[in-house]
Design an enzyme around this catalytic site. Structure first.
Site, short mmCIF file in Angstrom:
data_model
loop_
_atom_site.label_atom_id
_atom_site.label_comp_id
_atom_site.label_asym_id
_atom_site.label_seq_id
_atom_site.Cartn_x
_atom_site.Cartn_y
_atom_site.Cartn_z
N HIS A 376 12.25 3.95 16.74
CA HIS A 376 11.58 5.02 17.50
C HIS A 376 11.85 4.97 18.99
O HIS A 376 11.24 5.74 19.74
CB HIS A 376 10.07 4.97 17.29
CG HIS A 376 9.64 5.29 15.91
ND1 HIS A 376 9.27 6.55 15.51
CD2 HIS A 376 9.53 4.50 14.82
CE1 HIS A 376 8.93 6.52 14.23
NE2 HIS A 376 9.09 5.29 13.79
N LYS A 567 0.59 13.94 26.96
CA LYS A 567 1.30 12.85 26.28
C LYS A 567 0.96 11.57 27.02
O LYS A 567 0.30 11.62 28.07
CB LYS A 567 2.81 13.09 26.32
CG LYS A 567 3.35 13.43 27.74
CD LYS A 567 4.85 13.70 27.74
CE LYS A 567 5.21 15.07 27.25
NZ LYS A 567 6.27 15.11 26.27
N ARG A 568 1.39 10.40 26.47
CA ARG A 568 1.17 9.17 27.21
C ARG A 568 1.78 9.28 28.61
O ARG A 568 2.78 9.98 28.81
CB ARG A 568 1.81 7.98 26.45
CG ARG A 568 1.01 7.53 25.25
CD ARG A 568 -0.36 7.05 25.62
NE ARG A 568 -0.33 5.75 26.25
CZ ARG A 568 -0.73 4.62 25.67
NH1 ARG A 568 -1.23 4.63 24.43
NH2 ARG A 568 -0.67 3.47 26.31
N LYS A 573 8.68 9.89 31.12
CA LYS A 573 8.21 11.22 30.74
C LYS A 573 8.03 12.13 31.96
O LYS A 573 7.88 13.33 31.84
CB LYS A 573 6.91 11.12 29.95
CG LYS A 573 7.07 10.41 28.59
CD LYS A 573 5.74 10.26 27.87
CE LYS A 573 5.80 9.41 26.61
NZ LYS A 573 6.38 10.12 25.45
N THR A 675 7.12 14.76 19.69
CA THR A 675 6.55 15.55 18.60
C THR A 675 5.58 16.58 19.17
O THR A 675 5.36 17.63 18.56
CB THR A 675 5.84 14.65 17.56
OG1 THR A 675 5.07 13.67 18.26
CG2 THR A 675 6.85 13.96 16.66
N LYS A 679 4.61 20.72 18.35
CA LYS A 679 3.28 21.31 18.20
C LYS A 679 3.10 22.51 19.13
O LYS A 679 2.54 23.54 18.75
CB LYS A 679 2.19 20.26 18.47
CG LYS A 679 2.22 19.11 17.45
CD LYS A 679 1.44 17.88 17.92
CE LYS A 679 1.84 16.66 17.10
NZ LYS A 679 1.37 15.40 17.68
#
Ligand code: 26W
Length: 849
Positions: A376, A567-568, A573, A675, A679
């Site tokens: 992952h 998100k985290r 990110k 992911t 969504k």
């Protein structure tokens, strides 16, 4: 006051013969609900709290699951079905009640029953404490996969850890993240059933002893230093509108005896209890690190503990079904969710060799045929490796087995490639570069028959970089399976209005076959449909606006563009790139107070690992910018910045349906898949994103013209690094960027405090490991495009509808079908309700073991 057993006035309409424990008529549900309130909660309406009502409803729903759960187990046992065992240190399930109502198909009846009892179903749903037994993407993926496995009627056991404290709850105090323990079991968990009769023992530490057995064969005995009991707790996982209810089996650690009797008899009562406490510490708390490995002993103990419990449990099932152990790989397809359960390779070998006296070669063949390994992450800091010192003190026998696996493996490498010591050093299961370590990814690769990445780009990069040497050695093992998410939770449950609109146009087949949602494409330019689409989005935004006001006190305009990044919090990110855009917009308005810009609301949410200083500083920066922007009268409703605290599955559900714009802005090559991106797009948000992870496939699916692309590619990132990246030059040459950074550095957002954000500013100007400076201007330009497009209402709506219509590929049902065909070779086993099968169900004869 006299309390009576619950009795309802009036007649059951039509369904008077319904069983109170299983019937789904409204009157029956009401009766069963009051019954559970009385007999399970020991309450009556005048005394009951909202939580009591939630519990009564949960038990009412559980009763309706049990028939299916028991029948499923009976069928699997009777047919000896091939079974998927999904091993994961994390399962981020989210609240169960709403999902079970959807999957049972009784949401509307239950809603009506509650209304008739003057209760609000929404309020009761909100009372459920979610089991936050995961950090982020990997744990949530495991939960979506369990939903799809059950919906596709695939025999499955999910195996994991029953953490007493899941991921911490996040509070925001003075703009900073503060962590609070997650006491999710405080008021009881109605969804689990303990199965102490299936407890197993797990050994730790000590030493090994070689000896010859009765046949004169070399055998090893492990004499452990301590033993811990694993107690399984089972939760039913119901599929969507099928009778299949699979099992999530989570293990809790306990001391083998409540007391150490020897110590107790010596009068050392406290010492005896101490041992119990130590054993139970094992499953106390989830490690809150995401993508950062830490060589903590307790973490390795947790991993070994649940893996050993799971494998012993599978062996028990085989023995009970009288299957020979040689057929282990035929009975079970075991998937390793990242390397966290990779010790399973050595543990299965140990069980077969030492406890079941099998020889090495057949045991190894079974082991390799049993496991599949999903990777992952490519981030180097996430790759698990355990020091030999720790490993040998905790798992001495496993280290011997790993040495033997390694020796045999490297022999094969030499056979294929000759003595290329560089290659051998890179492939070895033991890292000897800087101290000695066991490399868990290498163990997983060698011990599995299939290795997969989680998006096309990620799988390609795995083969070209991180696992290149393994790819060259056994290319046939490698494959890609792009992630997916379940439309049941992420559309039907989260966005009921959109669900009704789609279903009214094309029927409800799309909920099981998301490719079908494509049929709404014909309505993409239909003004009436567009009008309804817009109305639903607006109502979903009003809902989130209320949540934001309630939890943060910030009032936002539902007609502004909702621009969301949830998100985290992680440097790769790039939440801080998003904040640079916020500051840029702010400055543009300040410089030109009459500027006619597209009003925006920037929404952030996410947790930072408690020890990840820079991530926590990014949260503080978001809140600091928010404070300045939101109270500036010159800005008004044209820009708002909000950080919603405590992002988790429950809090995320209203968010996706309310987004206009989804921020997927990681540095290219860093996000394995993502992911959340799926969504959002399914719920009609447009994406602004880089060519990273699954963004690439989403863009291909929805069409480049319906996606806002910007930024460096993976190749650009590599090339720029090679030629020497100088972030400060971008800053010096770009006045807008310079102004934004200078404001952060000068204390503009920190009440004049210049030291607060200095570590972040220095990092960006000197190293900028995630290349924000290089991507800044392309990002700003792309955001300008977004703002322009949003002004063209019809165009935006058409793009939004097309996004939803073309997201069919990203259902976890598609992903699971691929796992079933390519990796697990497993078929559906439909389950019938007992009454449909035989008169007396599956329980004709009573037996005991
Ligand atoms: C040992 C510390 C640690 C803990 C968790 C290392 C790595 C992890 C996970 C692999 C982190 C994770 O959740 N990765 C995410 O997995 C998702 C599901 O495949 C992907 O969509 C995300 O891109 C990836 O970051």
């Amino acid at each position: 006051m006299q309390i009576q057993e619950p009795q309802l006035q009036g007649q059951d309409t039509g369904m008077q013969c319904e069983d109170d424990r299983t019937g789904i008529g409204v009157e029956t549900l009401k009766r069963a609900f009051l019954d559970n309130l009385f007999y399970v909660q020991g309450k009556f309406p005048a005394l009951a709290t909202k939580h009591d009502y939630y519990m009564a409803l949960a038990y009412t729903v559980r009763d309706r699951l049990l028939q299916r759960w028991v029948n499923t187990a009976a069928i699997y046992t009777q047919e000896g079905s091939r079974t998927v065992a999904y091993l994961s240190a994390e399962f981020l399930m989210g609240p169960h009640l709403g999902n079970n109502l959807i999957n049972l198909g009784i949401y509307n009846q239950v809603q009506q029953a509650m209304t008739e009892l003057k209760l609000d179903l929404k309020e009761l749903l909100a009372k459920e404490e979610e089991p936050g037994l995961g950090n982020g993407g990997l744990g949530r993926l495991a939960a979506c996969y369990l939903d799809s496995l059950a919906s596709l009627e695939i025999p499955t056991l999910g195996y994991g850890i029953r953490y007493e404290f899941g991921i911490f709850d996040q509070l925001i105090r003075n703009g900073w993240q503060v962590e609070k323990t997650d006491k999710w079991l405080r008021y009881g968990n109605p969804w689990e059933i303990a199965r102490p009769e299936w407890a197993v023992s797990v050994k730790f530490g000590g030493r090994t002893e070689a000896h010859k057995n009765a046949q004169g064969r070399y055998r090893v005995r492990w004499i452990p230093h301590k033993v811990v009991l694993g107690i399984p707790y089972d939760t039913p996982i119901l599929g969507y509108k099928v009778n299949t209810a699979n099992t999530l089996r989570l293990w809790k650690a306990e001391a083998p005896e409540s007391f150490d009797f020897e110590a107790f008899n010596r009068g050392n009562y406290y010492g005896a209890v101490d041992q119990k406490v130590t054993s139970e510490n094992l499953t106390k708390v989830l490690y809150p690190n995401d993508e950062t490995y830490e060589g903590k002993q307790l973490r390795l103990e947790q991993q070994y503990f649940f893996v050993s419990c799971a494998l012993q449990d599978m062996l028990r099932i085989m023995l009970r079904q009288k299957l020979p152990l040689e057929q282990f790989h035929e009975k079970f397809a075991v998937q390793l969710n990242d390397t966290h359960p990779a010790i399973a390779v050595a543990e299965l070998m140990r069980l077969l060799l030492d406890e079941h006296e099998m020889d090495w070669e057949p045991a190894w063949e079974i082991t390799q045929k049993t496991f599949g390994y999903t990777n992952h992450t490519l981030l180097p800091e996430a790759l698990e490796k355990w020091s030999l010192k720790l490993f040998s003190s905790l798992l001495p026998r496993h280290l011997e087995i790993i040495y033997e696996i390694n020796w045999r493996f490297l022999e094969q490498v030499r056979h294929k490639f000759g003595t290329d010591e560089g290659r051998i050093g890179r492939l070895s299961l033991i890292d000897e570069n800087d101290g000695k370590f066991v490399r868990m990814a290498h163990l997983a690769c060698v011990g599995s028959h299939k290795i997969n990445g989680v998006a096309a780009l990620h799988s390609e990069l795995l083969q070209k970089t991180t696992l290149l040497d393994f790819y060259e050695f056994f290319p046939e093992k490698f494959t890609n399976i792009t992630n997916g998410v379940t439309p049941r939770r992420w559309i039907v449950l989260s966005n009921p209005k959109l669900t009704n609109l789609i279903t009214s146009c094309i029927g409800d087949n799309w909920i099981k076959h998301l490719e079908d949602v494509q049929r709404i494409e014909t309505y993409a330019e239909d003004p009436g449909f567009q009008q309804e689409w817009q109305q639903i989005k607006r109502e979903n935004k009003v809902n989130v606006a209320e949540i934001l006001l309630d939890r943060t006190g910030v009032k936002v305009d539902p007609d502004s563009l909702f621009d969301i990044q949830v998100k985290r919090i992680h440097q790769y990110k790039r939440q801080h790139l998003n904040i640079l855009h916020a500051i840029t917009l702010y400055n543009q308005i300040k410089q030109n107070p009459n500027l006619d810009i597209t009003p925006r609301t920037l929404i952030f949410a996410g947790k930072a690992a408690p020890g990840y200083y820079i991530a926590k500083l990014i949260i503080k920066l978001i809140n600091s910018v928010a404070e300045v922007v939101n109270k500036d009268r010159d800005i008004g409703d044209r820009l708002k910045v909000v950080f919603l605290p405590d992002y988790n599955v429950k809090n995320s559900q209203p968010i996706y349906p309310a987004a206009d714009l989804s921020e997927q802005i990681s540095t290219a090559g860093k996000e394995a898949s993502g992911t959340g991106n799926m969504k959002f797009a399914m719920n009609g948000a447009l994406t602004i994103g880089t060519l990273d992870g699954a963004n690439i496939e989403i863009r291909n699916a929805v069409g480049a013209e319906n996606f806002f692309l910007f930024g460096l590619t993976t190749e650009d990132v590599g090339a720029l690094r090679l030629t020497g990246y100088r972030p400060r030059e971008y800053y010096e040459q770009n006045p807008q960027l310079k102004q934004a950074i200078d404001q952060i550095a000068s204390g503009y957002f920190s009440h004049g405090d210049r030291s607060l954000f200095k570590p972040l500013v220095d990092l960006l100007l000197d190293k900028d490991p995630f290349m924000l400076m290089a991507d800044y201007q392309p990002y700003i330009d792309c955001q300008q495009q977004v703002s322009q497009t949003y002004r063209d209402r019809d165009r935006w709506l058409q793009m939004s509808i097309l996004n939803t219509a073309r997201m069919g590929k990203f259902s976890s049902d598609r992903a699971i079908r691929e796992y079933c065909q390519q990796i697990w070779k497993v078929q559906p086993v439909p389950v019938q309700l007992a009454a449909e099968k035989t008169g007396d169900g599956w329980f004709g004869t009573v037996t005991s073991d």
